[in-house]
Scaffold this active site. Structure first.
Site, mmCIF file in Angstrom:
data_model
loop_
_atom_site.group_PDB
_atom_site.id
_atom_site.type_symbol
_atom_site.label_atom_id
_atom_site.label_comp_id
_atom_site.label_asym_id
_atom_site.label_seq_id
_atom_site.Cartn_x
_atom_site.Cartn_y
_atom_site.Cartn_z
ATOM 1 N N GLU A 50 17.820 -30.019 9.682
ATOM 2 C CA GLU A 50 16.624 -30.382 8.965
ATOM 3 C C GLU A 50 16.092 -29.179 8.563
ATOM 4 O OE1 GLU A 50 13.442 -32.385 11.234
ATOM 5 O OE2 GLU A 50 12.835 -33.491 9.806
ATOM 6 N N GLN A 60 19.379 -43.514 9.422
ATOM 7 C CA GLN A 60 19.399 -42.700 10.755
ATOM 8 C C GLN A 60 18.812 -43.747 11.630
ATOM 9 O OE1 GLN A 60 16.432 -39.770 10.785
ATOM 10 N NE2 GLN A 60 17.513 -38.592 12.441
ATOM 11 N N GLY A 61 19.431 -44.082 12.654
ATOM 12 C CA GLY A 61 18.807 -45.153 13.569
ATOM 13 C C GLY A 61 18.550 -44.450 14.917
ATOM 14 N N SER A 78 6.368 -35.167 14.927
ATOM 15 C CA SER A 78 5.070 -35.504 14.519
ATOM 16 C C SER A 78 4.641 -34.051 14.566
ATOM 17 C CB SER A 78 4.182 -36.460 15.292
ATOM 18 O OG SER A 78 3.992 -35.795 16.552
ATOM 19 N N SER A 83 14.788 -43.750 15.966
ATOM 20 C CA SER A 83 13.459 -44.365 16.652
ATOM 21 C C SER A 83 13.717 -46.134 17.010
ATOM 22 C CB SER A 83 12.432 -44.379 15.591
ATOM 23 O OG SER A 83 12.511 -43.019 15.277
HETATM 24 C C1 LIG Z 1 7.851 -42.916 6.503
HETATM 25 C C2 LIG Z 1 8.791 -42.886 7.869
HETATM 26 C C3 LIG Z 1 10.052 -42.806 7.926
HETATM 27 C C4 LIG Z 1 10.912 -42.740 9.085
HETATM 28 N N1 LIG Z 1 12.306 -42.905 9.016
HETATM 29 C C5 LIG Z 1 12.984 -42.695 10.013
HETATM 30 C C6 LIG Z 1 14.293 -42.774 10.047
HETATM 31 O O1 LIG Z 1 14.975 -43.136 8.838
HETATM 32 N N2 LIG Z 1 15.007 -43.092 11.103
HETATM 33 C C7 LIG Z 1 14.348 -42.772 12.488
HETATM 34 O O2 LIG Z 1 14.993 -42.916 13.586
HETATM 35 N N3 LIG Z 1 13.174 -42.776 12.531
HETATM 36 C C8 LIG Z 1 12.231 -42.676 11.403
HETATM 37 N N4 LIG Z 1 10.930 -42.732 11.364
HETATM 38 C C9 LIG Z 1 10.401 -42.600 12.678
HETATM 39 C C10 LIG Z 1 9.682 -41.330 13.118
HETATM 40 O O3 LIG Z 1 10.345 -40.508 13.380
HETATM 41 C C11 LIG Z 1 8.693 -41.531 14.289
HETATM 42 O O4 LIG Z 1 7.570 -42.660 13.930
HETATM 43 C C12 LIG Z 1 8.086 -40.499 14.805
HETATM 44 O O5 LIG Z 1 9.038 -39.680 15.616
HETATM 45 C C13 LIG Z 1 6.891 -40.689 15.945
HETATM 46 O O6 LIG Z 1 7.412 -41.779 16.720
HETATM 47 P P1 LIG Z 1 6.336 -43.041 17.084
HETATM 48 O O7 LIG Z 1 6.403 -43.597 15.685
HETATM 49 O O8 LIG Z 1 6.928 -43.834 18.236
HETATM 50 O O9 LIG Z 1 5.183 -42.618 17.523
HETATM 51 P P2 LIG Z 1 4.703 -41.926 19.136
HETATM 52 O O10 LIG Z 1 5.652 -41.354 19.602
HETATM 53 O O11 LIG Z 1 4.307 -43.372 19.613
HETATM 54 O O12 LIG Z 1 3.202 -41.245 18.815
HETATM 55 C C14 LIG Z 1 1.881 -41.799 18.782
HETATM 56 C C15 LIG Z 1 1.040 -40.285 18.773
HETATM 57 O O13 LIG Z 1 1.223 -39.779 19.857
HETATM 58 C C16 LIG Z 1 1.484 -38.309 19.742
HETATM 59 N N5 LIG Z 1 2.245 -37.884 20.793
HETATM 60 C C17 LIG Z 1 3.354 -38.251 21.223
HETATM 61 N N6 LIG Z 1 3.911 -37.591 21.995
HETATM 62 C C18 LIG Z 1 3.363 -36.785 22.153
HETATM 63 C C19 LIG Z 1 3.386 -35.278 22.997
HETATM 64 N N7 LIG Z 1 4.298 -35.194 23.676
HETATM 65 N N8 LIG Z 1 2.041 -34.593 22.920
HETATM 66 C C20 LIG Z 1 1.164 -34.816 22.153
HETATM 67 N N9 LIG Z 1 1.141 -35.800 21.252
HETATM 68 C C21 LIG Z 1 2.122 -36.835 21.344
HETATM 69 C C22 LIG Z 1 2.101 -38.593 18.137
HETATM 70 O O14 LIG Z 1 2.045 -37.198 17.475
HETATM 71 C C23 LIG Z 1 1.375 -39.702 17.516
HETATM 72 O O15 LIG Z 1 0.264 -38.795 17.184
HETATM 73 C C24 LIG Z 1 10.112 -42.767 10.228
HETATM 74 C C25 LIG Z 1 8.935 -42.525 10.262
HETATM 75 C C26 LIG Z 1 8.205 -42.829 9.054
HETATM 76 C C27 LIG Z 1 6.633 -42.927 9.151
#
Ligand SMILES: Cc1cc2nc3c(=O)[nH]c(=O)nc-3n(C[C@H](O)[C@H](O)[C@H](O)COP(=O)(O)OP(=O)(O)OC[C@H]3O[C@@H](n4cnc5c(N)ncnc54)[C@H](O)[C@@H]3O)c2cc1C
Lengths: 389, 339
Positions: free
Chosen positions: A248, A130-131, A372, A133
């Site tokens: 999901e 899944q691409g 999250s 992020s």
């Molecule tokens: C083990 C694992 C597997 C994954 N697999 C995939 C995958 O296969 N494909 C894929 O596409 N992605 C994948 N992801 C990515 C995942 O979907 C993202 O990490 C997630 O959506 C959060 O984005 P970010 O890491 O950029 O954090 P950010 O969005 O930068 O968040 C940083 C912090 O800010 C908080 N935050 C952000 N926005 C808000 C808001 N509006 N209000 C309050 N708080 C907020 C978040 O909760 C977090 O605590 C994976 C992640 C992990 C950890």
């Protein structure tokens, strides 16, 4: 109130159990077996095992038979999920394809896509990533910048994805790509299905805090994808993504309960082994987390009932995600508390704690991926409770 | 699989809530609440409870009841909790359950039809022992008959001397009783007493769940309207996240109370665990939700005029009734952890 499954569903359970008993080698169920294995070897074993399972008729349980599914009920799917956990079956290697991609293809794919994608997915001939992020677009998915430029019958794709699960083992990736030059936010995005075995695609592992590398990053450097390999309309990728993410909620709380409850029992056994099981603080904490686990079990029955009644759970799915992910994390915090000053040791009194620590590490991720906890709380507050944006 | 309320059960719920909204709203509750010298037993509400079958729910049909189960009873309890309704509904239902499970044929015939119709008020307690002192009995002063412990068994006491006990939960009246010897209930075994305690615990948990849900609903409504910094305070994420977590918690408590009622009715193997899970969860969320109700109303929430304190005070009393969250967690640990 009727908390039983139908006779046909129970018959299915018996059949599945028989197959699982005959097809899961004893050593696979030993604690720590999978953790100790070389990751590539583990992937290969699991991939082959799941193919055999599909060939025995135990895949796509609630999917229509025309797509190679079993045409079963939601109850059978719940039983399947539960029995897989009970039998210590290996973790699936194609989770993203199975939970997200396949139902979306069934709903809006072209006939050719249905034929090309679903069967091979069920038999694990194609592993999907899944691409979504990107380094600059996580919770804010509409901020993606990977772009695709039309060149004849193809799109030429450039950009980068990150945190991609299965990046190094993936064959294809369903990807959010900006295909209208200069487009903003939700507009002008397409869901392209990109072959990862081509010169313009480079997948690199990322090491996780647990030491494993289940996810990675994927770089597109003039990667090519035929325009026909677009799921949904070109430029309507946001709509496709929302449909895809809505699947999901198929995630089974009953399986999660079964799995987490077993882990709870393992933690309780460690407490006993270390003589901490009589400590009233430890007992209180375990009882508190068990209360949440029992609620998860009941919530799963609620969700299954809604699905069987043909109701759309909609944004309630955020609540399900919050309950299971927060409870799971809580469970492993209780484990760490129990160990006290020895919380990081690999072993105590000859007891190998590494498989448990691996779970504990993993619990830190579940409140991040799949939206999250903060994002789920926003959704619950705004879409379920109706609080203003 | 069907884990939900049936159409009939939802109608029951709607009928109780509808009655309270139209005929016994929070102004009526306030009148009872503030009448500290009164008996806390409004006649109109009691009449409705008799006429509409709320009191007959668990009474067998042969004694003019509806012969329904604890699932239906917890639906009513939840609705009465949401309306912070005063009156001896639960105490009468539980006295009836004691008779149904342990009474002689004559005892049942004498009391159950009268309980079902709202012609007699019952009370039930497992604290203290008769003859002797029975502390803080719900509606002990207005009860025509009290089922109390007597040694290892249960006894039916009439004519006890009642001394009202002050309590800041004005939605329920309590009294210390000085009980004389009563008639024993012949079927009162230890198992029956356990089952009665379980039934009481489930009904209290359901009341707490009703309180908690209503507290959140009212708080959401207020925070959507109340403006500060030029925007509704409900648009602030600190408030949204807290209310979202409470919504999840209360939903889980709703599931837990429903399942516990079913498990007790069906005598499922995990009924003791289910009852403790329901009570531990309901006690916790009701205190959190009613505390949040005060907090997220700001100053107005701390006033006597505002209704938040009805919910908070009732939650506080019931959270400790039939075992508080800690006591039930001890029980959960005893039921599930290695010795
Ligand atoms: C083990 C694992 C597997 C994954 N697999 C995939 C995958 O296969 N494909 C894929 O596409 N992605 C994948 N992801 C990515 C995942 O979907 C993202 O990490 C997630 O959506 C959060 O984005 P970010 O890491 O950029 O954090 P950010 O969005 O930068 O968040 C940083 C912090 O800010 C908080 N935050 C952000 N926005 C808000 C808001 N509006 N209000 C309050 N708080 C907020 C978040 O909760 C977090 O605590 C994976 C992640 C992990 C950890």
């Amino acid at each position: 109130m009727d908390l039983t499954y139908t006779a046909a569903e129970e018959e299915f359970r018996r059949e599945l159990r028989t197959w699982l008993r005959a097809n899961i080698p004893e050593e696979w169920t030993r604690p720590g077996f999978w953790e100790a294995l070389d990751p590539d070897e583990s992937f290969r074993l699991r991939r082959d095992w799941e193919r055999d399972k599909a060939e025995a008729g135990f895949a796509g349980i609630a999917w229509p038979t025309e797509y190679g599914g079993r045409g079963g009920t939601a109850g059978m799917k719940a039983i399947y999920d539960e029995e897989m956990v009970r039998a210590n079956a290996p973790r699936t290697v194609n989770a993203l394809g199975l939970t997200f991609l396949a139902p979306t293809v069934m709903a809006i794919g072209t006939d050719a896509q249905k034929k090309e994608i679903i069967g091979p997915l069920l038999r694990n001939e194609v592993i999907w990533c899944q691409g979504f992020s990107e380094p600059g677009a996580g919770s804010d998915l509409a901020a993606i910048s990977t772009r695709g430029v039309r060149d004849g019958d193809d799109f030429v794709v450039n950009g980068q994805k990150v945190w991609t699960t299965n990046a190094v083992h993936g064959d294809k990736i369903f990807t959010m790509v900006r295909t209208e030059p200069g487009s903003q936010r939700h507009r002008g995005i397409s869901m392209l299905l990109i072959d990862m075995h081509q010169p313009g695609v480079d997948a690199r592992p990322l090491k996780q805090m647990s030491g494993a590398s289940e996810f990675g990053e994927v770089f597109f450097d003039d990667a090519r994808v035929p325009a026909g390999e677009c799921l949904g309309e070109i430029g309507e990728g946001w709509r496709t993504a929302m449909l895809l993410l809505s699947f999901e909620r198929g995630a089974s709380g009953i399986a999660q309960y079964t799995e987490f409850r077993r882990q709870y029992d393992e933690i309780a056994a460690v407490a006993k082994r270390l003589g901490r099981h009589r400590d009233p603080v430890v007992r209180g904490e375990l009882a508190r987390v068990l209360t949440e686990l029992e609620c998860l079990r009941l919530h799963a029955m609620h969700v299954l009932t809604q699905v069987e009644q043909g109701r759309d759970l909609g944004f309630e799915a955020s609540m399900t995600k919050l309950q299971w992910s927060e409870t799971y994390q809580d469970l492993w915090e209780v484990f760490d508390d129990l160990l006290g000053e020895d919380a990081t040791l690999d072993s105590i009194d000859g007891l190998d704690l590494r498989p448990l620590h691996a779970q504990s590490m993993w619990s830190r991720s579940v409140t991040i991926w799949g939206g999250s906890s903060q994002v789920q709380r926003n959704v619950t507050a705004e879409r379920v409770l109706g609080l203003p944006r | 699989m069907f884990f939900a309320l049936t159409e009939d059960q939802r109608e029951f719920d709607g009928a109780v809530r509808g009655y309270l909204a139209d005929r016994f709203d929070l102004d009526a509750v306030r009148t009872v609440f503030e009448d500290t010298g009164g008996d806390g037993h409004p006649a109109s509400l009691w009449k409705a409870a008799g006429e509409q079958g709320w009191l007959a729910v668990l009474v067998p049909e042969e004694h003019d009841g509806l012969g329904l189960g604890l699932v239906e009873a917890q639906v009513i309890a939840r609705a009465l909790g949401a309306g912070v309704a005063p009156g001896p509904w639960r105490s009468t239902v539980l006295a009836g359950e004691a008779l149904r499970l342990a009474g002689s044929d004559e005892q049942k015939a004498a009391w159950l039809p009268r309980f079902a119709a709202g012609e007699a008020v019952g009370a039930f307690t497992l604290r203290g022992s008769a003859p002797g002192a029975l502390p803080a009995v719900e509606y002990g002063a207005v009860a025509d008959v009290v089922v109390a412990r007597s040694g290892d068994g249960l006894t039916l006491v009439q004519g006890a001397t009642a001394t009202p006990r002050g309590s800041h939960d004005g939605t329920t009246r309590l009294a210390d009783l000085d009980a004389a010897t009563g008639e024993p209930l012949p079927g009162a075994t230890a198992e029956v007493i356990d089952e009665l305690a379980a039934r009481a615990t489930v009904l209290v948990a359901a009341d707490l769940v009703g309180i908690a849900r209503e507290a959140i609903t009212r708080t959401v409504a207020y925070d959507r309207e109340r403006q500060q910094f030029g925007v509704p305070v409900g648009s602030f994420q600190a408030i949204k996240h807290a209310l979202a977590d409470l919504h999840v918690g209360v939903t889980m408590a709703e599931h837990a109370a429903l399942y516990a009622a079913h498990a007790v009715d069906e005598r499922l193997a995990d009924a003791p665990l289910a009852v403790s899970v329901a009570k531990a969860k309901a006690s916790d969320v009701a205190l959190q939700a009613t505390g949040a109700m005060i907090q997220y109303h700001g100053g107005i929430g701390y006033t006597w005029e505002h209704e938040a304190h009805f919910f908070y005070k009732r939650a506080k009393r019931l959270a400790g009734q039939w075992g508080d969250a800690d006591a039930h967690r001890v029980r959960i640990a005893d039921l599930t952890l290695p010795a």
